[in-house]
Design an enzyme around this catalytic site. Structure first.
Site, PDB file in Angstrom:
ATOM      1  N   ASP A  67       0.852  -1.182   0.000  1.00 34.80           N
ATOM      2  CA  ASP A  67       0.000   0.000   0.000  1.00 34.80           C
ATOM      3  C   ASP A  67       0.893   1.239   0.000  1.00 34.80           C
ATOM      4  O   ASP A  67       1.958   1.213   0.621  1.00 34.80           O
ATOM      5  CB  ASP A  67      -0.835  -0.037   1.296  1.00 34.80           C
ATOM      6  CG  ASP A  67      -2.179   0.650   1.171  1.00 34.80           C
ATOM      7  OD1 ASP A  67      -2.808   0.506   0.113  1.00 34.80           O
ATOM      8  OD2 ASP A  67      -2.606   1.302   2.139  1.00 34.80           O
ATOM      9  N   TYR A  69       2.378   4.810   1.191  1.00 36.20           N
ATOM     10  CA  TYR A  69       2.395   5.530   2.465  1.00 36.20           C
ATOM     11  C   TYR A  69       1.203   6.490   2.503  1.00 36.20           C
ATOM     12  O   TYR A  69       0.867   7.108   1.495  1.00 36.20           O
ATOM     13  CB  TYR A  69       3.682   6.340   2.613  1.00 36.20           C
ATOM     14  CG  TYR A  69       4.956   5.515   2.603  1.00 36.20           C
ATOM     15  CD1 TYR A  69       5.185   4.526   3.557  1.00 36.20           C
ATOM     16  CD2 TYR A  69       5.943   5.743   1.643  1.00 36.20           C
ATOM     17  CE1 TYR A  69       6.375   3.797   3.564  1.00 36.20           C
ATOM     18  CE2 TYR A  69       7.132   5.011   1.650  1.00 36.20           C
ATOM     19  CZ  TYR A  69       7.336   4.041   2.605  1.00 36.20           C
ATOM     20  OH  TYR A  69       8.500   3.315   2.600  1.00 36.20           O
ATOM     21  N   PHE A  80       8.008   1.861  -1.531  1.00 34.37           N
ATOM     22  CA  PHE A  80       8.990   2.076  -0.465  1.00 34.37           C
ATOM     23  C   PHE A  80       9.642   3.456  -0.497  1.00 34.37           C
ATOM     24  O   PHE A  80      10.298   3.855   0.466  1.00 34.37           O
ATOM     25  CB  PHE A  80      10.093   0.995  -0.470  1.00 34.37           C
ATOM     26  CG  PHE A  80       9.588  -0.381  -0.138  1.00 34.37           C
ATOM     27  CD1 PHE A  80       9.244  -0.718   1.163  1.00 34.37           C
ATOM     28  CD2 PHE A  80       9.443  -1.340  -1.135  1.00 34.37           C
ATOM     29  CE1 PHE A  80       8.775  -1.988   1.478  1.00 34.37           C
ATOM     30  CE2 PHE A  80       8.973  -2.612  -0.838  1.00 34.37           C
ATOM     31  CZ  PHE A  80       8.639  -2.940   0.478  1.00 34.37           C
ATOM     32  N   HIS A 189       9.597  -9.342   5.343  1.00 31.76           N
ATOM     33  CA  HIS A 189       9.402  -7.915   5.093  1.00 31.76           C
ATOM     34  C   HIS A 189      10.415  -7.101   5.906  1.00 31.76           C
ATOM     35  O   HIS A 189      10.781  -7.486   7.021  1.00 31.76           O
ATOM     36  CB  HIS A 189       7.970  -7.528   5.476  1.00 31.76           C
ATOM     37  CG  HIS A 189       7.550  -6.215   4.912  1.00 31.76           C
ATOM     38  ND1 HIS A 189       7.802  -5.016   5.553  1.00 31.76           N
ATOM     39  CD2 HIS A 189       6.909  -5.896   3.765  1.00 31.76           C
ATOM     40  CE1 HIS A 189       7.320  -4.026   4.827  1.00 31.76           C
ATOM     41  NE2 HIS A 189       6.787  -4.520   3.735  1.00 31.76           N
TER      42      HIS A 189
END
Length: 224
Positions: A67, A69, A80, A189
């Site tokens: 998703d 930010y 990212f 992750h």
């Protein structure tokens, strides 16, 4: 409002049939309404930034995120990545720790990963938009159908691509990829909740370049 206008033409050729499908038209209507009525990240001009900055023809590596930010001045259409001057979110901080350890580079001063995108690293989120301060608010609206097709298209029409899959949601996309002609790099992750269980020490950057070199593809200059 045309969210698609900035997509590189090489992507439009690959995905043109997708843009006319009912689910995608419904998704665009939903996003346009959200833009009118809510604060949405990333801003509309940046929603397809990954497809603008990394042409299909130049793509060598795929890093999958989830998703965008949902805080101010963070998301700008690359998984990212955050905009210049924005504090590093925890997962990005851990990515940079591994980057520094793996490649012996200094920690970057900015969290903007546009330099990677320009060099063939496709930074794809499974969902491309989010309502401000409401995580996963655009989940299950159609983005996942679209980005799954993007992954299938890369797998089918390119070879020797490195797919970097961090965490279970990204690893669930493995079924979309032909592993006989691409490299899959999996790890937990980079979130602080999981990074110490195998993200640190996974050396994704050097492993990527070793694979590309072995297959006659120019390595990625990861320097930021």
């Amino acid at each position: 409002m045309n969210l698609l206008e900035n997509i590189d033409t090489s992507w439009k050729k690959q995905l043109c049939s997708e843009f006319d499908k009912p689910y995608f038209l419904s998704l665009m209507h939903f996003i346009e309404a959200e833009i009118r009525e809510q604060t949405i990240y990333p801003k509309s001009a940046d929603v397809f930034n990954a497809f603008t900055m990394t042409p299909f023809d130049k793509l060598k590596v795929v890093i999958l995120g989830q998703d965008p930010y949902h805080g101010e001045n963070q998301a700008h259409g690359l998984a990212f990545s955050v905009q210049d001057g924005t504090a590093f979110p925890p997962s990005l901080k851990n990515i940079f720790k591994e980057y520094s350890s793996d490649l012996s580079y200094a920690m970057p001063k900015s969290g903007n990963l546009s330099k990677w995108a320009d060099k063939g690293v496709f930074l794809l989120n499974a969902v491309l938009t989010v309502r401000a301060h409401v995580a996963h608010s655009h989940k299950n609206r159609g983005w996942e159908i679209f980005t799954d097709e993007v992954i299938r298209t890369i797998s089918a029409h390119k070879k020797h691509v490195v797919f970097i899959l961090w965490g279970k949601p990204a690893q669930a996309k493995l079924k979309l990829i032909d592993t006989s002609k691409h490299l899959i790099l999996e790890a937990v992750h980079p979130s602080p909740l999981s990074s110490y269980r195998g993200f640190f020490g996974s050396s994704p950057f050097s492993k990527t370049n070793a694979y590309l070199e072995t297959n006659g593809v120019k390595e990625i200059d990861w320097k930021l």
